[in-house]
Design an enzyme around this catalytic site. Structure first.
Site, mmCIF file in Angstrom:
data_model
loop_
_atom_site.group_PDB
_atom_site.id
_atom_site.type_symbol
_atom_site.label_atom_id
_atom_site.label_comp_id
_atom_site.label_asym_id
_atom_site.label_seq_id
_atom_site.Cartn_x
_atom_site.Cartn_y
_atom_site.Cartn_z
ATOM 1 N N ASP B 134 0.840 -1.189 0.000
ATOM 2 C CA ASP B 134 0.000 0.000 0.000
ATOM 3 C C ASP B 134 0.880 1.246 0.000
ATOM 4 O O ASP B 134 1.692 1.437 0.903
ATOM 5 C CB ASP B 134 -0.918 -0.036 1.224
ATOM 6 C CG ASP B 134 -2.089 0.920 1.061
ATOM 7 O OD1 ASP B 134 -2.458 1.223 -0.094
ATOM 8 O OD2 ASP B 134 -2.626 1.371 2.073
ATOM 9 N N HIS B 141 -3.530 14.086 0.288
ATOM 10 C CA HIS B 141 -3.864 13.221 1.424
ATOM 11 C C HIS B 141 -2.767 13.277 2.488
ATOM 12 O O HIS B 141 -3.034 13.457 3.683
ATOM 13 C CB HIS B 141 -4.070 11.774 0.958
ATOM 14 C CG HIS B 141 -4.191 10.780 2.079
ATOM 15 N ND1 HIS B 141 -5.277 10.754 2.934
ATOM 16 C CD2 HIS B 141 -3.351 9.795 2.507
ATOM 17 C CE1 HIS B 141 -5.092 9.771 3.834
ATOM 18 N NE2 HIS B 141 -3.945 9.183 3.595
ATOM 19 N N GLU B 207 -10.592 4.145 2.870
ATOM 20 C CA GLU B 207 -9.638 4.948 2.096
ATOM 21 C C GLU B 207 -9.875 4.646 0.628
ATOM 22 O O GLU B 207 -9.779 3.494 0.204
ATOM 23 C CB GLU B 207 -8.186 4.652 2.496
ATOM 24 C CG GLU B 207 -7.834 5.190 3.880
ATOM 25 C CD GLU B 207 -6.323 5.170 4.174
ATOM 26 O OE1 GLU B 207 -5.581 4.457 3.485
ATOM 27 O OE2 GLU B 207 -5.908 5.885 5.113
ATOM 28 N N GLU B 209 -8.854 4.270 -2.933
ATOM 29 C CA GLU B 209 -7.593 4.058 -3.654
ATOM 30 C C GLU B 209 -7.872 3.354 -4.978
ATOM 31 O O GLU B 209 -8.932 2.774 -5.192
ATOM 32 C CB GLU B 209 -6.631 3.174 -2.829
ATOM 33 C CG GLU B 209 -6.341 3.708 -1.437
ATOM 34 C CD GLU B 209 -5.173 3.037 -0.743
ATOM 35 O OE1 GLU B 209 -4.389 2.328 -1.435
ATOM 36 O OE2 GLU B 209 -5.039 3.205 0.478
ATOM 37 N N ASP B 241 -9.112 0.604 1.211
ATOM 38 C CA ASP B 241 -8.173 0.218 2.272
ATOM 39 C C ASP B 241 -8.827 0.559 3.626
ATOM 40 O O ASP B 241 -8.517 1.569 4.252
ATOM 41 C CB ASP B 241 -6.875 1.008 2.064
ATOM 42 C CG ASP B 241 -5.862 0.782 3.170
ATOM 43 O OD1 ASP B 241 -5.852 -0.318 3.747
ATOM 44 O OD2 ASP B 241 -5.094 1.723 3.460
ATOM 45 N N ARG B 245 -8.740 3.700 12.634
ATOM 46 C CA ARG B 245 -7.861 4.822 12.988
ATOM 47 C C ARG B 245 -7.364 4.754 14.418
ATOM 48 O O ARG B 245 -6.235 5.136 14.720
ATOM 49 C CB ARG B 245 -8.603 6.149 12.785
ATOM 50 C CG ARG B 245 -9.082 6.389 11.364
ATOM 51 C CD ARG B 245 -7.933 6.598 10.408
ATOM 52 N NE ARG B 245 -8.395 6.775 9.037
ATOM 53 C CZ ARG B 245 -7.614 6.634 7.973
ATOM 54 N NH1 ARG B 245 -6.338 6.303 8.115
ATOM 55 N NH2 ARG B 245 -8.093 6.811 6.770
ATOM 56 N N GLN B 248 -4.762 2.013 14.788
ATOM 57 C CA GLN B 248 -3.546 2.487 14.126
ATOM 58 C C GLN B 248 -2.759 3.474 14.983
ATOM 59 O O GLN B 248 -1.538 3.383 15.111
ATOM 60 C CB GLN B 248 -3.933 3.146 12.790
ATOM 61 C CG GLN B 248 -2.736 3.557 11.923
ATOM 62 C CD GLN B 248 -3.163 4.067 10.552
ATOM 63 O OE1 GLN B 248 -4.330 3.982 10.185
ATOM 64 N NE2 GLN B 248 -2.223 4.595 9.797
ATOM 65 N N LYS B 261 -4.980 -2.188 9.554
ATOM 66 C CA LYS B 261 -5.268 -2.301 8.126
ATOM 67 C C LYS B 261 -5.412 -3.758 7.691
ATOM 68 O O LYS B 261 -5.647 -4.014 6.521
ATOM 69 C CB LYS B 261 -4.102 -1.696 7.328
ATOM 70 C CG LYS B 261 -3.737 -0.272 7.695
ATOM 71 C CD LYS B 261 -4.507 0.715 6.869
ATOM 72 C CE LYS B 261 -3.872 2.086 6.926
ATOM 73 N NZ LYS B 261 -4.526 3.013 5.965
ATOM 74 N N THR B 265 -9.463 -5.512 3.006
ATOM 75 C CA THR B 265 -9.240 -4.590 1.891
ATOM 76 C C THR B 265 -10.173 -5.048 0.772
ATOM 77 O O THR B 265 -10.120 -6.218 0.380
ATOM 78 C CB THR B 265 -7.773 -4.666 1.403
ATOM 79 O OG1 THR B 265 -6.905 -4.375 2.503
ATOM 80 C CG2 THR B 265 -7.514 -3.706 0.265
ATOM 81 N N GLU B 372 -10.281 12.660 6.727
ATOM 82 C CA GLU B 372 -10.100 13.996 6.139
ATOM 83 C C GLU B 372 -11.437 14.728 6.001
ATOM 84 O O GLU B 372 -11.522 15.910 6.276
ATOM 85 C CB GLU B 372 -9.448 13.877 4.760
ATOM 86 C CG GLU B 372 -8.037 13.327 4.793
ATOM 87 C CD GLU B 372 -7.572 12.861 3.429
ATOM 88 O OE1 GLU B 372 -7.770 11.665 3.117
ATOM 89 O OE2 GLU B 372 -7.039 13.679 2.660
#
Lengths: 424, 424
Positions: B134, B141, B207, B209, B241, B245, B248, B261, B265, B372
């Site tokens: 990844d 970002h 996420e 991607e 992904d 949070r 993490q 993570k 996925t 975000e």
């Protein structure tokens, strides 16, 4: 019938007292020969390999309803059959090799097909590695690295005592002992220069680790009990997590090591089973604070397993020992690592490889990497002939060995060797 | 013969103008049907799937000396045949589907065997994922996340403009669109509490991607030129992904994201080929400083590819768009990512999946994660019916879509959907 771990057992093949492979071991590997170049699964016994594909074909080992699982280029198909089959098969192999069992011993024709001198065999990567995860579970190693880079007061990160810290490694470059290691290139930016350059790594290192070979899968979304995790562990190998310290230093913020560890990881060719290591189980260090419930273990899962690392520069005749330590020092056990790994719902697969993290001990001679041995290059190690090393140089051969010492025998791992080639 | 990308081509099957799958696309996937439950490889055309296993068996597609590669549960065996075969096969499929080619069009018996309505098919994970890496290649970002956690002055780490930063992800939990996602558990330690607890994630995020599907291998110890890297890319998928949070935040120092993570996925079921995307190639953002030689590209490798994300809470009838951005904003291209990945000597394999990193754009509505969008929970997004979201809640369904807009047609990706189940 005696248990295959019984110290009194003897094989009908002569096994030297310092051999890694007495009848109490019986590790699995993958080999081929000039006469028959297809890789297949075998078991090491003394200086011989017992060809399990022959044993199964001749009906001496019965895995039915499965068949042909030893005529594979990895042990994955065998591992997938599960811990009961592992145990039963090891007992059967032990029985076939016992000094008082004439079945194979006295059958010259069968012996000539089933037993291969190890020196005539080519050893292959034993496991088709599904995923490779590298832990960081030696408190001494984490502390040494922390002191070097953050000072004594902040050596251990706040999360370290609460969970076995790990990152995903790169499975595509796990190679078997004896594979040469090309010095990697990468972006280097020492603190005293403004911009990075792309150049051969100048601070190439080894990391002494053990690797857990996972032999069973677990479902996505699930968690593992202590017993489940333990029973998923097929066995162990020696593991060298080659590391480019200078590439790592520049790339690793904020997502962790990537290319600094992706160029190669070497493992020993023989997978020593968890069952063979059982007599050497010992409690690990006291864990304080007490781990959260999902990480609790009710039985010891560390091993009294001696480890040593030697280095032979191209101009040296004999390798010199640069580290002698023990797997028992690990703060987090392999069972705790596996329970943690699955705890978020991460599916585990047959063939997953879990590196323990660098195994250092409390003493100076027990440091498991050149980074620690040379204290980040400030105290180069002195080798015979006036040779000094802060990090690995081209032509250096690095050898890891490991064994559990029984009474009159040892359960050993053979070696994990790699020689450094210059960058291309 | 017209090129398969020719905008004037028409299929003999009716394809709606807003379909993702006109004859200019021809993406590969793996499907099964109730009548024939063995997964096999197909190509999407309008609302139909062309069964390539049938096409090959009937001799309409010739891959000799290879045979049977479409009767597989992944596209890996086909990818292994290499870029010339990819191109030739796509041209042949295009020819077979053209409105003016009677061969398949007028053969009712063959059509009944070879064309399957998509609504009757089950779509599987198209790729056997060898390794999952990844990246973190959107400057917007990385800057947004940096501002949130380190302030405006230190938003981008010093290495970010010099290399495509990445970490190894977990391949075992890559799943196809439509797979439900179990909320993960993990160690949580918010800043205001003393000790961590083990609990369901409270800050579950997506996420947005794109994923590169690598279709060729490269040797350990080697490096890749721009052309070699480009030709190894088989195609692209949408990729979510999923990220915890709070897990993490506590685990990621110093070795990067791991369990936060590793639980899931999601990717879209159709792999859109690099060739089909060629007409939509655009230059990426200016790169300053100039990348090191090993990362230089002489041709544009970004794509004008629109992306949108919508969220449907359990109580909502219709999904609401929460992000609309474009793949063209990526600072590091997929070709640069692949050149970087191999640069240390890391072997690449058929079936490797490279996540682009979260794709945000310069505008507020172009942010590709809830972290975000809600600015770390401080500005919850407002959905119809008075529903607000800082992070994902149980029952939420998240849908990603992507397409390149041609003149009167679009080359699209279908969708990558996942619905959140409560923690067990």
């Amino acid at each position: 019938m005696p248990h295959p771990n019984d110290p009194k057992l003897r094989a009908f093949i002569d096994v030297a007292p310092d051999s890694d492979f007495p009848i109490q071991n019986l590790p699995y590997g993958v080999f081929s020969t000039a006469a028959y170049p297809a890789p297949r699964v075998g078991v090491a016994i003394g200086d011989q390999i017992l060809d399990l594909a022959v044993m199964e074909k001749d009906g001496l080992i019965d895995l039915s309803p499965a068949f042909g699982v030893f005529a594979h280029s990895s042990i994955n198909a065998f591992m997938a059959l599960g811990p009961k089959v592992w145990s039963k098969t090891r007992a059967r192999i032990s029985e076939l090799l016992r000094h008082d069992n004439p079945h194979l011993r006295d059958n010259k024709e069968l012996r000539s097909r089933a037993l291969v001198p190890m020196r005539e065999a080519k050893l292959h990567l034993p496991v088709a590695v599904s995923g490779y995860t590298d832990f960081y579970s030696s408190k001494e190693h984490a502390t040494n690295v922390g002191v070097m880079f953050r000072g004594k007061d902040n050596a251990l990160q706040p999360n370290w005592l609460h969970m076995p810290i790990a990152y995903n490694g790169r499975a595509s470059t796990v190679v078997v002992s004896g594979t040469t290691i090309r010095r990697p290139r990468g972006q280097l930016k020492p603190p005293n220069v403004e911009v990075p350059s792309f150049a051969p790594c100048k601070r190439l290192d080894f990391e002494l680790e053990m690797g857990v070979v996972v032999g069973q899968s677990s479902p996505m979304g699930g968690m593992l009990s202590e017993k489940q995790a333990e029973e998923m562990i097929f066995g162990f190998v020696l593991l060298n997590d080659w590391s480019a310290r200078d590439i790592q230093q520049w790339e690793y913020v904020p997502l962790g090591p990537f290319l600094a560890k992706a160029f190669a990881t070497s493992i020993s060719p023989w997978v020593v089973t968890r069952e063979a290591l059982e007599p050497f189980c010992v409690p690990g260090p006291e864990q304080n604070p007490t781990p959260l419930d999902y990480l609790r273990q009710t039985r010891p899962h560390n091993y009294d397993l001696e480890l040593d690392v030697s280095l032979r520069a191209a101009q040296m005749k004999e390798p010199a020992t640069i580290c002698h330590t023990n797997f028992r020092y690990m703060y987090w056990s392999s069972v705790q690592q596996l329970m943690h790994h699955a705890s978020s719902g991460c599916a585990m697969n047959v063939g997953d490889l879990l590196g323990s993290g660098t195994i250092s001990g409390p003493e100076k001679h027990q440091r498991g990497s050149l980074l620690e041995i040379s204290w980040n290059g400030s105290e180069p190690v002195e080798l015979p002939g006036g040779i000094r090393r802060s990090f690995l140089e081209d032509g250096d051969s690095l050898v890891m060995r490991g064994w559990c010492q029984g009474d009159g025998y040892r359960v050993g791992f053979g070696e994990a060797e790699g020689t450094i080639l210059p960058a291309e």
